[in-house]
Design a protein around this motif. Structure first.
Motif: not given
Length: 94
Positions: A38-49, A51-65
């Motif tokens: 949720d905090a990553l989304r508020r910081a500008g990450l458009a979450v794609t996936e 993966l809680p078992s490995v502690g990874v979140v993927t997504g896209t973000v504006d280069s400046d952000t």
């Protein structure tokens, strides 16, 4: 294509100002993974996936952000997602 370096194809995201990223979540924050996401989304990450078992979140973000994602509590690292493209099976390059 003979001689094509398949590991160095142009990164389309860099041209558009959008970065595909991998966010590593610290082990001690895994129990609060949804809050970190949720905090990553508020910081500008458009979450794609997520993966809680490995502690990874993927997504896209504006280069400046992108740098602001590292400041999110529980985030261990933010790295560009480096796409890999293999040559076709019938390619002479293997």
């Amino acid at each position: 294509m003979v001689g094509q370096d398949w590991s160095r194809l142009p990164d389309q995201s860099r041209r558009s100002g959008v970065e595909h990223v991998l966010v590593s979540v610290a082990d001690e924050a895994l129990a609060e993974m949804s809050a970190v996401v949720d905090a990553l989304r508020r910081a500008g990450l458009a979450v794609t996936e997520v993966l809680p078992s490995v502690g990874v979140v993927t997504g896209t973000v504006d280069s400046d952000t992108m740098p602001s994602l590292s400041a999110v509590p529980g985030v261990l690292a933010v790295e560009p997602d480096r796409g890999i493209q293999l040559p076709p099976p019938d390619s002479p390059v293997q």
